[in-house]
Design a protein around this motif. Structure first.
Motif, PDB file in Angstrom:
ATOM      1  N   TRP A  37       0.904  -1.084  -0.030  1.00  0.00           N
ATOM      2  CA  TRP A  37      -0.048  -0.027  -0.003  1.00  0.00           C
ATOM      3  C   TRP A  37       0.945   1.347   0.142  1.00  0.00           C
ATOM      4  O   TRP A  37       0.561   2.247  -0.689  1.00  0.00           O
ATOM      5  CB  TRP A  37      -1.136   0.039   1.274  1.00  0.00           C
ATOM      6  CG  TRP A  37      -1.798   1.132   1.483  1.00  0.00           C
ATOM      7  CD1 TRP A  37      -2.884   1.200   0.850  1.00  0.00           C
ATOM      8  CD2 TRP A  37      -1.633   2.477   1.998  1.00  0.00           C
ATOM      9  NE1 TRP A  37      -3.575   2.414   1.001  1.00  0.00           N
ATOM     10  CE2 TRP A  37      -2.608   3.288   1.804  1.00  0.00           C
ATOM     11  CE3 TRP A  37      -0.453   3.111   2.627  1.00  0.00           C
ATOM     12  CZ2 TRP A  37      -3.045   4.570   2.199  1.00  0.00           C
ATOM     13  CZ3 TRP A  37      -0.619   4.309   3.292  1.00  0.00           C
ATOM     14  CH2 TRP A  37      -1.773   5.144   2.798  1.00  0.00           C
ATOM     15  N   GLN A  74       3.459  -9.907   4.948  1.00  0.00           N
ATOM     16  CA  GLN A  74       2.678  -8.712   4.435  1.00  0.00           C
ATOM     17  C   GLN A  74       1.118  -9.160   4.309  1.00  0.00           C
ATOM     18  O   GLN A  74       0.844  -9.910   3.392  1.00  0.00           O
ATOM     19  CB  GLN A  74       3.423  -8.139   3.215  1.00  0.00           C
ATOM     20  CG  GLN A  74       2.755  -6.902   2.834  1.00  0.00           C
ATOM     21  CD  GLN A  74       3.581  -6.116   1.540  1.00  0.00           C
ATOM     22  OE1 GLN A  74       4.747  -5.607   1.940  1.00  0.00           O
ATOM     23  NE2 GLN A  74       3.071  -6.119   0.695  1.00  0.00           N
ATOM     24  N   THR A 137      -6.773  -1.398   7.136  1.00  0.00           N
ATOM     25  CA  THR A 137      -5.522  -1.978   7.412  1.00  0.00           C
ATOM     26  C   THR A 137      -5.912  -3.566   7.803  1.00  0.00           C
ATOM     27  O   THR A 137      -7.285  -3.879   8.195  1.00  0.00           O
ATOM     28  CB  THR A 137      -4.878  -1.252   8.469  1.00  0.00           C
ATOM     29  OG1 THR A 137      -5.878  -1.168   9.663  1.00  0.00           O
ATOM     30  CG2 THR A 137      -4.446   0.199   8.088  1.00  0.00           C
ATOM     31  N   GLY A 138      -4.848  -4.336   7.830  1.00  0.00           N
ATOM     32  CA  GLY A 138      -4.977  -5.963   8.183  1.00  0.00           C
ATOM     33  C   GLY A 138      -5.018  -5.955   9.741  1.00  0.00           C
ATOM     34  O   GLY A 138      -4.349  -5.093  10.429  1.00  0.00           O
ATOM     35  N   ILE A 148      -3.749   1.124  18.484  1.00  0.00           N
ATOM     36  CA  ILE A 148      -4.502   2.324  19.260  1.00  0.00           C
ATOM     37  C   ILE A 148      -5.552   2.654  18.194  1.00  0.00           C
ATOM     38  O   ILE A 148      -5.357   3.267  17.201  1.00  0.00           O
ATOM     39  CB  ILE A 148      -3.291   3.258  19.352  1.00  0.00           C
ATOM     40  CG1 ILE A 148      -2.120   2.849  20.220  1.00  0.00           C
ATOM     41  CG2 ILE A 148      -4.202   4.533  20.017  1.00  0.00           C
ATOM     42  CD1 ILE A 148      -2.395   2.655  21.617  1.00  0.00           C
ATOM     43  N   LYS A 193       5.281  -7.122  16.776  1.00  0.00           N
ATOM     44  CA  LYS A 193       5.054  -7.429  15.362  1.00  0.00           C
ATOM     45  C   LYS A 193       5.434  -8.614  14.809  1.00  0.00           C
ATOM     46  O   LYS A 193       5.072  -9.537  15.599  1.00  0.00           O
ATOM     47  CB  LYS A 193       5.948  -6.136  14.525  1.00  0.00           C
ATOM     48  CG  LYS A 193       5.516  -4.795  15.041  1.00  0.00           C
ATOM     49  CD  LYS A 193       4.250  -4.186  14.470  1.00  0.00           C
ATOM     50  CE  LYS A 193       4.127  -3.954  13.222  1.00  0.00           C
ATOM     51  NZ  LYS A 193       2.656  -3.488  12.729  1.00  0.00           N
ATOM     52  N   ASN A 416       3.066   0.514  15.577  1.00  0.00           N
ATOM     53  CA  ASN A 416       2.437   0.781  14.642  1.00  0.00           C
ATOM     54  C   ASN A 416       2.825   2.001  13.607  1.00  0.00           C
ATOM     55  O   ASN A 416       2.248   2.160  12.464  1.00  0.00           O
ATOM     56  CB  ASN A 416       0.843   0.581  14.604  1.00  0.00           C
ATOM     57  CG  ASN A 416       0.524  -0.673  14.725  1.00  0.00           C
ATOM     58  OD1 ASN A 416       1.174  -1.744  14.386  1.00  0.00           O
ATOM     59  ND2 ASN A 416      -0.906  -1.263  15.292  1.00  0.00           N
ATOM     60  N   PHE A 417       3.400   3.217  14.190  1.00  0.00           N
ATOM     61  CA  PHE A 417       3.357   4.286  13.411  1.00  0.00           C
ATOM     62  C   PHE A 417       4.875   4.282  13.046  1.00  0.00           C
ATOM     63  O   PHE A 417       5.943   3.972  13.551  1.00  0.00           O
ATOM     64  CB  PHE A 417       3.124   5.527  14.220  1.00  0.00           C
ATOM     65  CG  PHE A 417       1.706   5.631  14.532  1.00  0.00           C
ATOM     66  CD1 PHE A 417       0.801   4.897  13.840  1.00  0.00           C
ATOM     67  CD2 PHE A 417       1.181   6.594  15.201  1.00  0.00           C
ATOM     68  CE1 PHE A 417      -0.619   5.057  14.003  1.00  0.00           C
ATOM     69  CE2 PHE A 417      -0.173   6.858  15.579  1.00  0.00           C
ATOM     70  CZ  PHE A 417      -0.946   5.975  14.922  1.00  0.00           C
TER      71      PHE A 417
HETATM   72  C1  FAD Z   1      -4.051   5.214   6.914  1.00  0.00           C
HETATM   73  C2  FAD Z   1      -3.325   4.622   7.783  1.00  0.00           C
HETATM   74  C3  FAD Z   1      -3.981   4.609   9.412  1.00  0.00           C
HETATM   75  C4  FAD Z   1      -3.608   3.983  10.314  1.00  0.00           C
HETATM   76  N1  FAD Z   1      -4.177   3.880  11.512  1.00  0.00           N
HETATM   77  C5  FAD Z   1      -3.865   3.364  12.650  1.00  0.00           C
HETATM   78  C6  FAD Z   1      -4.399   3.306  13.841  1.00  0.00           C
HETATM   79  O1  FAD Z   1      -5.426   4.058  14.176  1.00  0.00           O
HETATM   80  N2  FAD Z   1      -3.806   2.880  15.013  1.00  0.00           N
HETATM   81  C7  FAD Z   1      -2.753   2.109  14.946  1.00  0.00           C
HETATM   82  O2  FAD Z   1      -2.535   1.323  15.717  1.00  0.00           O
HETATM   83  N3  FAD Z   1      -2.345   1.953  13.485  1.00  0.00           N
HETATM   84  C8  FAD Z   1      -2.635   2.434  12.528  1.00  0.00           C
HETATM   85  N4  FAD Z   1      -2.102   2.398  11.559  1.00  0.00           N
HETATM   86  C9  FAD Z   1      -0.876   1.729  11.414  1.00  0.00           C
HETATM   87  C10 FAD Z   1      -1.093   0.236  11.133  1.00  0.00           C
HETATM   88  O3  FAD Z   1      -1.778  -0.415  12.215  1.00  0.00           O
HETATM   89  C11 FAD Z   1       0.312  -0.688  10.673  1.00  0.00           C
HETATM   90  O4  FAD Z   1       0.671   0.000   9.594  1.00  0.00           O
HETATM   91  C12 FAD Z   1      -0.179  -2.183  10.467  1.00  0.00           C
HETATM   92  O5  FAD Z   1       1.015  -2.812  10.607  1.00  0.00           O
HETATM   93  C13 FAD Z   1      -0.908  -2.537   9.367  1.00  0.00           C
HETATM   94  O6  FAD Z   1      -1.183  -3.907   9.287  1.00  0.00           O
HETATM   95  P1  FAD Z   1      -1.286  -4.338   7.614  1.00  0.00           P
HETATM   96  O7  FAD Z   1      -1.198  -5.990   8.066  1.00  0.00           O
HETATM   97  O8  FAD Z   1      -2.155  -3.840   6.881  1.00  0.00           O
HETATM   98  O9  FAD Z   1       0.244  -3.874   7.030  1.00  0.00           O
HETATM   99  P2  FAD Z   1       1.499  -4.864   6.646  1.00  0.00           P
HETATM  100  O10 FAD Z   1       2.156  -3.646   5.888  1.00  0.00           O
HETATM  101  O11 FAD Z   1       1.136  -5.715   5.343  1.00  0.00           O
HETATM  102  O12 FAD Z   1       2.188  -5.509   7.792  1.00  0.00           O
HETATM  103  C14 FAD Z   1       2.848  -4.493   8.625  1.00  0.00           C
HETATM  104  C15 FAD Z   1       3.802  -5.303   9.506  1.00  0.00           C
HETATM  105  O13 FAD Z   1       2.775  -5.904  10.422  1.00  0.00           O
HETATM  106  C16 FAD Z   1       3.684  -7.149  10.955  1.00  0.00           C
HETATM  107  N5  FAD Z   1       2.583  -8.191  10.404  1.00  0.00           N
HETATM  108  C17 FAD Z   1       1.632  -8.261   9.508  1.00  0.00           C
HETATM  109  N6  FAD Z   1       1.000  -9.253   9.415  1.00  0.00           N
HETATM  110  C18 FAD Z   1       1.661 -10.221  10.224  1.00  0.00           C
HETATM  111  C19 FAD Z   1       1.431 -11.558  10.816  1.00  0.00           C
HETATM  112  N7  FAD Z   1       0.608 -12.339   9.816  1.00  0.00           N
HETATM  113  N8  FAD Z   1       2.358 -12.058  11.577  1.00  0.00           N
HETATM  114  C20 FAD Z   1       3.020 -11.242  12.147  1.00  0.00           C
HETATM  115  N9  FAD Z   1       3.442 -10.057  12.033  1.00  0.00           N
HETATM  116  C21 FAD Z   1       2.666  -9.579  11.034  1.00  0.00           C
HETATM  117  C22 FAD Z   1       4.816  -7.181  10.139  1.00  0.00           C
HETATM  118  O14 FAD Z   1       5.785  -6.671  11.088  1.00  0.00           O
HETATM  119  C23 FAD Z   1       4.510  -6.361   8.774  1.00  0.00           C
HETATM  120  O15 FAD Z   1       5.922  -5.846   8.460  1.00  0.00           O
HETATM  121  C24 FAD Z   1      -2.252   3.039  10.305  1.00  0.00           C
HETATM  122  C25 FAD Z   1      -1.828   2.960   8.900  1.00  0.00           C
HETATM  123  C26 FAD Z   1      -2.354   3.658   7.713  1.00  0.00           C
HETATM  124  C27 FAD Z   1      -1.686   3.760   6.781  1.00  0.00           C
END
Ligand code: FAD
Length: 460
Positions: A37, A74, A137-138, A148, A193, A416-417
């Motif tokens: 993303w 990811q 987000t995931g 948070i 993470k 997460n940030f």
């Molecule tokens: C627009 C936006 C809004 C957001 N708002 C918030 C918010 O309100 N609060 C908050 O806390 N965060 C927030 N975030 C941050 C978000 O929670 C993190 O970026 C989170 O990692 C996203 O997870 P993902 O799986 O979608 O991302 P990915 O990029 O797919 O994963 C990020 C990381 O998460 C870990 N991870 C993912 N999947 C696994 C798995 N299966 N097992 C172990 N580790 C794993 C890994 O370290 C990986 O590198 C926001 C981000 C964005 C871009």
């Protein structure tokens, strides 16, 4: 670890044959699913495994061990960290299990599930997951970072609601991790993470919330100083059933951005309250009176529409984040934010967000975790887009904002940030004891260093 030549085709061919899902090498169909993303982050793995089962993840880890490769994970790439050709990337998007136990209000979620899918699935039963501001987000990336969300002051860090993780560790075995079965692994997964492995499914409690009083007040940028000062004073008085954040927005005129907000400097005050709507409206009244609003969306809304509170960007984009956490947010700190990022600052950031923390976030959850920021009162996050004409300015400006706020900062950063593999960043995410503890646990479960990639804590 010895990293073999990234070609190692025999091993990848036999891994592909063993999978239920697919394996793609550069140039092959499916490899493009690795594009995150956050398209600014270079993600160039030796191969991409689109896992269809937890066994696929375990098989990938065992194969990588044999080949001397690393394994990263990811779901969406919202928190992408750079990945190179010494790494196999596991994509979890097809691990889409979503089952709800209505009696216990527990959801079992595959690692690829997104928050909006959970919100929609549980809404008919009047339940809600403790998700983040962006429903795109995931679930697993968010929860393994603690998480948070918009009602975090009321209910705490989201990982405090997790009951179990299914985890593949560095030896390629799949295990179910609960606070009773593996207290240390469970603790480390609540904020660590992918340090301890790849989660293939998570079980999390749901809350009995059907609706809440939530949305945002948007003001023209010329009221930024008045609104920021009013919010600073007002936010410090809120009890923990009320949640708020303030954002300076400079949104490009893209589809999805309402006309009155596009291409302008706008201030948003977000509010999310689980109090009775009349009480919540009384609490918000001072902010409604702080300046004329351009748009006022705060009303009783279904919890499934929680994404409308922050209205985060949806489409993939090249972003760069800078973040810090504040002990206090006094008049001088607010003046610093205004000077650095306000309407007269020429700030290149698209979003500069202050979130009120405290409340339940200040107390330990029901089981130990690695969340190290209970004393922080606010978090600050700058999000810039690395596109012309501001691309060159975004990174230096974000760093300058963080530095300018150092006198008020805890020095911390939320897991997460501003995702990063930089040890200096990790030293802000976890305190020294927690890093040592997490690093030692990672050595125990992953002595070969399979997961030494991305935002992970390791010794040495
Ligand atoms: C627009 C936006 C809004 C957001 N708002 C918030 C918010 O309100 N609060 C908050 O806390 N965060 C927030 N975030 C941050 C978000 O929670 C993190 O970026 C989170 O990692 C996203 O997870 P993902 O799986 O979608 O991302 P990915 O990029 O797919 O994963 C990020 C990381 O998460 C870990 N991870 C993912 N999947 C696994 C798995 N299966 N097992 C172990 N580790 C794993 C890994 O370290 C990986 O590198 C926001 C981000 C964005 C871009």
């Amino acid at each position: 670890m010895t990293v073999v030549d990234s070609a190692s085709p025999d091993l990848l061919v036999s891994l592909a044959a063993a999978l239920t899902g697919t394996l793609s090498r550069p140039g092959e169909p499916g490899y493009e699913r690795s594009v995150p993303w956050n398209v600014a982050v270079p993600v160039d793995p030796v191969a991409v495994v689109a896992a269809a089962t937890a066994d696929d993840v375990a098989a990938t880890v065992r194969a990588a061990r044999e080949a001397g490769l690393r394994v990263a994970v990811q779901a969406t790439g919202h928190g992408a960290v750079r990945i190179g050709p010494d790494t196999i990337l596991v994509l979890t998007g097809d691990l889409d299990e979503l089952t709800i136990d209505p009696d216990t209000r527990v959801a079992r979620l595959g690692a690829g599930v997104l928050w909006q899918q959970v919100l929609d699935a549980v809404a008919p039963s009047g339940s809600a997951p403790l998700c983040g501001s962006s429903p795109n987000t995931g679930v697993t990336g968010f929860l393994t970072g603690g998480g948070i969300g918009p009602v975090a002051r009321t209910y705490g860090v989201s990982s405090s609601r997790v009951r179990a993780f299914d985890l593949v560790t560095g030896d390629g075995t799949l295990r179910r991790v609960t606070p009773d079965s593996d207290a240390d692994l469970f603790r480390g997964l609540c904020g660590g993470k992918s340090t301890l492995g790849i989660v293939t499914a998570v079980e999390t409690e749901l809350l009995p919330i059907a609706e809440f009083y939530a949305g945002a007040l948007y003001y023209d940028g010329r009221h930024a100083a008045a609104v920021l000062e009013a919010w600073r004073v007002w936010s410090a008085t809120l009890t923990e059933e009320h949640n708020t954040s303030l954002a300076f927005l400079q949104l490009p005129p893209l589809s999805g951005v309402p006309e009155p907000l596009a291409g302008k400097f706008v201030v948003a005050v977000r509010f999310a309250s689980v109090a009775e709507p009349g009480i919540a409206a009384d609490v918000l009244a001072p902010m409604r009176a702080a300046a004329p609003t351009v748009i006022d969306t705060v009303t009783t809304i279904p919890y499934a529409a929680v994404g409308s509170v922050h209205a985060d960007p949806v489409d993939p984009m090249p972003t760069r984040e800078a973040t810090t956490m504040l002990r206090v947010f006094d008049e001088e700190a607010a003046a610093t934010v205004l000077v650095m990022t306000g309407p007269a600052s020429s700030s290149p950031q698209v979003i500069v967000e202050l979130r009120l923390l405290g409340g339940a976030l200040g107390r330990p959850g029901p089981h130990p975790d690695v969340y190290c920021h209970r004393e922080a009162a606010y978090s600050l996050l700058c999000i810039g887009v690395l596109a012309p004409p501001v691309a060159d300015a975004v990174i230096a400006h974000g760093e300058a904002v963080v530095e300018a706020l150092a006198p008020w900062s805890t020095g911390g950063a939320l897991p997460n940030f501003a995702a990063s593999d930089d040890p200096a960043h990790l030293a802000r995410v976890y305190d020294e004891d927690t890093r040592a503890w997490l690093g030692a646990l990672a050595e125990q479960h992953d002595p070969a260093g399979i997961f030494r990639v991305g935002q992970v804590v390791r010794l040495g």
